[in-house]
Write a protein that holds these residues in place. Structure first.
Motif, PDB file in Angstrom:
ATOM      1  N   VAL A   1     -14.667   4.103 -30.437  1.00 56.23           N
ATOM      2  CA  VAL A   1     -14.455   5.182 -29.470  1.00 56.23           C
ATOM      3  C   VAL A   1     -13.131   5.005 -28.746  1.00 56.23           C
ATOM      4  CG1 VAL A   1     -15.498   6.509 -27.604  1.00 56.23           C
ATOM      5  CG2 VAL A   1     -16.961   5.173 -29.126  1.00 56.23           C
ATOM      6  N   VAL A   2     -12.943   3.840 -28.151  1.00 55.05           N
ATOM      7  CA  VAL A   2     -11.732   3.539 -27.376  1.00 55.05           C
ATOM      8  C   VAL A   2     -11.411   2.055 -27.480  1.00 55.05           C
ATOM      9  CG1 VAL A   2     -11.842   5.403 -25.660  1.00 55.05           C
ATOM     10  CG2 VAL A   2     -13.156   3.303 -25.293  1.00 55.05           C
ATOM     11  N   HIS A   3     -10.191   1.713 -27.076  1.00 52.30           N
ATOM     12  CA  HIS A   3      -9.729   0.326 -26.906  1.00 52.30           C
ATOM     13  C   HIS A   3      -9.609  -0.448 -28.207  1.00 52.30           C
ATOM     14  CE1 HIS A   3     -11.611   0.607 -22.589  1.00 52.30           C
ATOM     15  NE2 HIS A   3     -10.565   1.410 -22.754  1.00 52.30           N
ATOM     16  N   GLY A   4      -9.480   0.265 -29.329  1.00 52.32           N
ATOM     17  CA  GLY A   4      -9.259  -0.414 -30.601  1.00 52.32           C
ATOM     18  C   GLY A   4      -7.913  -1.119 -30.618  1.00 52.32           C
ATOM     19  N   ILE A   5      -7.883  -2.361 -31.110  1.00 53.98           N
ATOM     20  CA  ILE A   5      -6.648  -3.149 -31.161  1.00 53.98           C
ATOM     21  C   ILE A   5      -5.936  -2.872 -32.479  1.00 53.98           C
ATOM     22  CG2 ILE A   5      -5.676  -5.468 -31.185  1.00 53.98           C
ATOM     23  CD1 ILE A   5      -8.075  -6.400 -29.550  1.00 53.98           C
ATOM     24  N   PRO A   6      -4.675  -2.446 -32.448  1.00 52.44           N
ATOM     25  CA  PRO A   6      -3.939  -2.240 -33.692  1.00 52.44           C
ATOM     26  C   PRO A   6      -3.815  -3.542 -34.488  1.00 52.44           C
ATOM     27  CG  PRO A   6      -2.811  -1.200 -31.848  1.00 52.44           C
ATOM     28  CD  PRO A   6      -3.899  -2.051 -31.263  1.00 52.44           C
ATOM     29  N   GLY A   7      -3.812  -3.400 -35.800  1.00 57.00           N
ATOM     30  CA  GLY A   7      -3.717  -4.574 -36.659  1.00 57.00           C
ATOM     31  C   GLY A   7      -3.507  -4.163 -38.095  1.00 57.00           C
ATOM     32  N   GLY A   8      -4.140  -4.890 -38.996  1.00 60.12           N
ATOM     33  CA  GLY A   8      -3.908  -4.671 -40.421  1.00 60.12           C
ATOM     34  C   GLY A   8      -4.739  -3.559 -41.036  1.00 60.12           C
ATOM     35  N   ARG A   9      -5.559  -2.892 -40.246  1.00 65.13           N
ATOM     36  CA  ARG A   9      -6.386  -1.829 -40.815  1.00 65.13           C
ATOM     37  C   ARG A   9      -5.514  -0.701 -41.350  1.00 65.13           C
ATOM     38  NH1 ARG A   9     -11.960   0.599 -38.338  1.00 65.13           N
ATOM     39  NH2 ARG A   9     -12.453   1.999 -40.068  1.00 65.13           N
TER      40      ARG A   9
END
Length: 274
Positions: A81-89
């Motif tokens: 929903v919120v606060h997803g951490i950017p990364g390798g996805r």
């Protein structure tokens, strides 16, 4: 502590001008990110685009380092929903992504978010995104000088409820904003009208409904940030920062100040600059 006991930060017209500049940085960064979203791009690559754009605009990312958050945007995919951490996805066709972004100019903050589809998605998902964004605008449109905070909450909830059986998050809310990204008051996305502090000129608020195709219940992943729906249903998040002036509402993070959407809802437009 009750609402009436909380100190609210009221901005002068002169203080709102750098807030508008921060809002424009956010709005333009989100516009750039919309153009970058595509199958095959990673959320870390989107974060790098955002940080570069914010800094090259003479601003500072609000999110980077905030309570230890490691990135300049929140990138939340599908049931996040919120606060997803950017990364390798890596984004795939058929995903949805919510991107939240903040920037600081001369000590003043702007904060906004959008959700979009990555390629084609089912009609119910497209509708979820539309309902969430429209609810945000209905919330802003309900704000009047002399009104109450939960007039906004009630307008958001009423719009969403009228569109179908959606979940509206209650544990996460909008908020005041200005010299800090999160200030009093908290702004619920549900509630009866006529409650909370009075709305006055110079009170800046970030309005941000978070809506799901299923439950309103959420969990936080082991990264201590990413908020997901407990039932795995997909979610959307829409946010803008706005303020009331002596002539109407001014949406500080919208590139046109909110003029088009406010006019469509019959709400006076109150810019101090542009």
């Amino acid at each position: 502590m009750g609402w009436r006991d909380r100190h609210l930060e009221i901005k002068s017209p002169e203080q709102l001008l750098p807030m508008r500049r921060a809002g424009l940085v956010v709005g333009r960064t989100l516009e750039r990110l919309r153009a970058e979203v595509r199958p095959g791009i990673t959320t870390a690559e989107l974060d790098a685009v955002a940080e570069d754009h914010i800094r090259s605009s003479g601003a500072t990312p609000s999110f980077l380092g905030y309570h230890g958050f490691p990135a300049s945007i929140c990138a939340s995919v599908n049931d996040e929903v919120v606060h997803g951490i950017p990364g390798g996805r890596t984004l795939a066709a058929g995903d949805v992504i919510s991107i939240d972004c903040g920037a600081i100019v001369e000590g003043w903050h702007g904060d906004a978010a959008f959700t979009m589809a990555v390629g084609e998605v089912p009609a119910e998902v497209e509708r979820l995104i539309e309902v969430t964004e429209d609810a945000m605008w209905h919330g802003i449109a309900a704000a009047r000088v002399g009104g109450r905070l939960t007039d906004i909450s009630h307008a958001i909830e009423s719009h969403v409820r009228a569109q179908g059986a959606y979940g509206i998050l209650e544990d996460y809310t909008g908020h005041g904003i200005g010299t800090a990204m999160h200030l009093e008051p908290s702004l619920p996305n549900v509630g009866k009208p006529g409650r909370g502090p009075r709305l006055v000129q110079g009170l800046a608020l970030a309005v941000e409904p978070m809506v799901t195709l299923g439950t309103k219940e959420t969990d936080v992943l082991d990264d201590d940030w990413t908020v997901v729906t407990t039932d795995g249903s997909w979610a959307a998040h829409s946010e803008n920062t706005f303020v009331l002036t002596d002539t109407g509402a001014w949406v500080l993070t919208a590139l046109d100040g909110g003029e088009e959407r406010l006019a469509a809802l019959g709400v006076p437009f109150g810019p101090l600059a542009d």
